[in-house]
Design an enzyme around this catalytic site. Structure first.
Site, PDB file in Angstrom:
ATOM      1  N   ASP A   1       0.832  -1.191   0.000  1.00 36.84           N
ATOM      2  CA  ASP A   1       0.000   0.000   0.000  1.00 36.84           C
ATOM      3  C   ASP A   1       0.873   1.250   0.000  1.00 36.84           C
ATOM      4  O   ASP A   1       1.848   1.348   0.761  1.00 36.84           O
ATOM      5  CB  ASP A   1      -0.899  -0.027   1.239  1.00 36.84           C
ATOM      6  CG  ASP A   1      -1.795   1.190   1.342  1.00 36.84           C
ATOM      7  OD1 ASP A   1      -2.665   1.343   0.473  1.00 36.84           O
ATOM      8  OD2 ASP A   1      -1.618   1.960   2.297  1.00 36.84           O
TER       9      ASP A   1
ATOM     10  N   GLU B   1       1.707  -0.488  -5.016  1.00 40.78           N
ATOM     11  CA  GLU B   1       0.785   0.594  -5.334  1.00 40.78           C
ATOM     12  C   GLU B   1       1.694   1.812  -5.502  1.00 40.78           C
ATOM     13  O   GLU B   1       2.148   2.388  -4.505  1.00 40.78           O
ATOM     14  CB  GLU B   1      -0.227   0.828  -4.215  1.00 40.78           C
ATOM     15  CG  GLU B   1      -1.222   1.928  -4.576  1.00 40.78           C
ATOM     16  CD  GLU B   1      -2.180   2.271  -3.439  1.00 40.78           C
ATOM     17  OE1 GLU B   1      -3.337   2.628  -3.723  1.00 40.78           O
ATOM     18  OE2 GLU B   1      -1.765   2.185  -2.262  1.00 40.78           O
TER      19      GLU B   1
END
Length: 705
Positions: free
Chosen positions: A346, A382
């Site tokens: 993330d 990401e």
């Protein structure tokens, strides 16, 4: 400085010095070794909690390299524990030690209890024992049987992003006591659904132990997505069907074992960019009280403030060796002890910020590159954060694949009819060579997706022009406002059959485009059955049927489920859709056809610069030559395949596509038709005939002669 013995502190007979490594609580069959790092500490106590919540304290008198440790004989799995750290409390200088706080072990492998957001968690000097979670000593032994990682190569991988609770809460075949749990994911009904779709890897939204934000709890909401980690080695215990202390570890392992037995890999969405302790006003749960300045990025000019590249209040200090060690030890633990197959990082750009700028040569990437364990699993970035210069799509090192945000945006724009998208669409369809080829990566470095947990579901993408996040309690201010969506003429629910038919076709168009693009496809859970969140594009706080999969849709929209399976099966059966190298466009030796790829106008002629530059062009065809796959198979064999013609019509009117001449093929048959509910619409065509492709439709033809 020598601190006085606090009330209740004990150093019982039989406590041994123990070892500084491994960090955390490690049971060896006879007792447990405890160790914790803190450079700022002046004293550290191990706190053992009995079943009634009473506390016994053991002073950790052995210190090696700022690691405080002891071995306690007879301490067995199930024992609850935490730490108290004595040291300076001077927030203006980034020092936040407070022995009144029971602190979670950063290396804890299991936790129990809950955070109740009492003032004791936020107020200096107020004891937090009764208001926080505690660590649990675990039994590390587990019968893995013949478990082995499936190790699907990226070109053969299909990822399914899912939420442990949301995917299983309403499935009628999953027993009620298993819904919302790891055991629920492992249930045959869930596994069979994944296999029938053609999924090879499930990417689970965060399962590291996380906490619920105080702001949300005060509104009667919860941190549903889980991006609020406080324990990087412990599976979130609320997702365990067995709520006994430490049982989540065994249940998680059993889930992995069951998925592996079905040939499905397990990828974890991990949040190493920030923690659930938040900013300056957040609770003191673990790292803040153990060594605030070591674990968090503090503003140089004002150490009372946290540097925030994540929008959540803090950023982990990846410049500090012990923070990097925590991340790497966590990754290795999940691979070696929990048998997971990869990670999606993330806001991964945050991990690459050495000073301020994102640096692909940062220490974190160096460590991953050199690590013999972590470097061998799937690593998905990401590739952005919320800081300046954080958008880094295409810029991660060679071991990494990336969520390709440009793929998402381009495919959405193309199918909703935005002008001047043809050239960009061609790049995305063919693996985004403009982003990955120059850095030595392959097409599969692009994790292609149209939807993900963050944003609209696929059904909402074709049903709403605007977000509708009123249920989140922020007056619809939260969530992305520019969604590149199109409601097909009516905002939200409608009974208009023409609008509903168009929405269905648009859904099939994007699923088929995703399945047949070069790269690695990722499908959002429930998109295959038309899951809706009623226009809410930010359901991070909605632990309710709004976010859960509604399994009645599997029957109601069974045609879409069948279509998704058919599109992914077409990909699996034909290597021309999942090449390991980029197209080169050169003519194939010994063949009359063009090279491995050709771009054609609807008239059947090759695309010119003027065609590509046409701002209003919305239709084109691409020929994929199965005879011209240059890369060998895994045993060095020649890879041959059928050839295909993909006819894309994003125009709002039907378009006649003239099939190319005999140099491309003599006969064609329909392989997939997005105007048909299940994709099956058998038809055969000869070379050079004109085929009418309906408005906003993808037609896939296979050469048969």
């Amino acid at each position: 400085m020598v601190l006085p013995e606090p009330p209740g502190a004990v150093t019982p007979l039989g406590v041994w010095p123990g070892a500084a490594y491994p960090l955390g609580a490690t049971y060896d069959g006879a007792g447990t070794n405890f160790s914790v790092f803190s450079e700022v500490a002046e004293r550290v106590e191990l706190c053992l909690i009995d079943p009634l919540g009473a506390e016994s304290r053991i002073s950790l008198d052995e210190v090696d390299g700022y690691v405080w440790h002891a071995y306690v004989p007879t301490i067995a799995p199930g024992q609850r524990y935490g730490f108290r750290v004595y040291g300076p409390y001077d927030p203006d200088h980034g020092l936040r030690c407070d022995p009144a706080k029971l602190l979670l072990d950063p290396y804890g492998k299991a936790f129990t209890g809950r955070i109740d957001n009492h003032s004791a968690l936020y107020t200096h000097g107020e004891d937090s024992l009764a208001h926080t979670m505690t660590g649990v000593v675990i039994n590390p032994f587990f019968d893995w049987g013949h478990d082995h990682p499936p190790k699907h190569p990226y070109p053969e991988t299909v990822i399914y992003e899912a939420h442990v609770k949301g995917m299983t809460m309403t499935h009628p075949a999953v027993p009620p006591e298993l819904r919302g749990t790891y055991a629920g994911i492992a249930h045959p009904a869930i596994v069979d659904h994944l296999k029938s779709l053609g999924v090879t890897a499930i990417e689970l939204m965060p399962v590291h132990t996380f906490v619920h934000d105080r702001m949300l709890v005060d509104q009667g909401l919860r941190q549903y997505w889980g991006y609020n980690s406080v324990g990087y080695l412990a599976p979130h215990h609320e997702y365990a069907a067995d709520q006994r202390a430490g049982a989540a570890v065994t249940e998680f392992k059993a889930m992995v074992r069951a998925l592996h037995a079905a040939g499905i890999e397990v990828i974890l969405d991990v949040v190493y960019n920030h923690t659930g302790e938040g900013g300056d006003g957040g609770p003191t749960l673990s790292l803040r009280g153990i060594d605030n300045a070591a674990y968090y990025r503090l503003a140089e000019a004002d150490p009372a403030r946290y540097v925030d590249y994540t929008g959540t209040g803090n950023s982990l200090n990846v410049r500090h060796p012990h923070t990097l060690q925590l991340i790497m030890d966590s990754l290795r633990y999940w691979i070696t002890q929990m048998h997971v197959d990869g990670f999606r990082f993330d806001l991964a750009s945050t991990l690459a910020r050495e000073l301020h700028d994102v640096d692909r040569l940062s220490a974190f990437f160096d460590l991953v590159q050199q690590d013999p364990v972590v470097s061998q699993v799937k690593l998905i970035a990401e590739p952005w954060d919320v800081g300046e210069g954080g958008y880094q799509v295409g810029n991660f090192p060679v071991l990494w694949t990336e969520w390709n945000g440009k793929y998402r945006d381009t495919v959405r724009d193309y199918w909703r009819g935005e002008p001047a998208t043809l050239g960009e669409f061609a790049y995305r369809l063919t693996g985004s060579s403009d982003l990955y080829e120059a850095t030595g990566r392959r097409p599969w470095a692009s994790i292609n997706f149209v939807t993900a947990h963050d944003g609209f579901t696929l059904r909402d993408l074709v049903s709403y022009n605007e977000k509708h996040n009123e249920d989140n309690g922020e007056d619809n201010r939260d969530g992305e406002s520019h969604n590149r969506s199109w409601n097909c003429g009516v905002e939200g629910p409608t009974d208009d059959p023409a609008v509903l038919a168009l929405r269905d076709r648009q859904s099939r168009n994007m699923i088929a485009t995703l399945a047949l693009s070069q790269g690695t496809p990722m499908l959002l859970h429930g998109d295959e059955m038309g899951r809706t969140q009623h226009g809410n594009n930010n359901t991070y706080c909605q632990d309710s049927p709004l976010s859960w999969m509604d399994w009645t849709l599997a029957q109601k929209n069974s045609d879409l489920v069948e279509f998704t399976s058919a599109a992914l099966a077409l990909r699996a059966e034909h290597p021309v859709f999942r090449r390991r190298r980029f197209f080169d466009g050169r003519p194939a030796a010994g063949h009359r056809q063009p090279g491995d790829i050709a771009w054609l106008t609807p008239a059947g002629t090759e695309m010119t610069d003027a065609d590509w530059d046409s701002g209003f062009g919305r239709s084109l065809a691409v020929f994929l030559n199965g005879d011209a796959i240059a890369e060998p198979g895994p045993r060095g064999e020649h890879v041959g395949d059928d050839s295909f013609l993909l006819c894309f019509n994003a125009h709002d009117e039907p378009m006649g596509f003239t099939l190319p001449g005999t140099a491309f093929g003599l006969q064609w048959s329909v392989a997939l038709d997005c105007s048909a509910a299940t994709g099956h619409a058998p038809a055969d065509y000869a070379a050079a005939v004109t085929v009418e492709v309906p408005a906003r439709c993808l037609l896939v033809l296979r050469r048969t002669a």
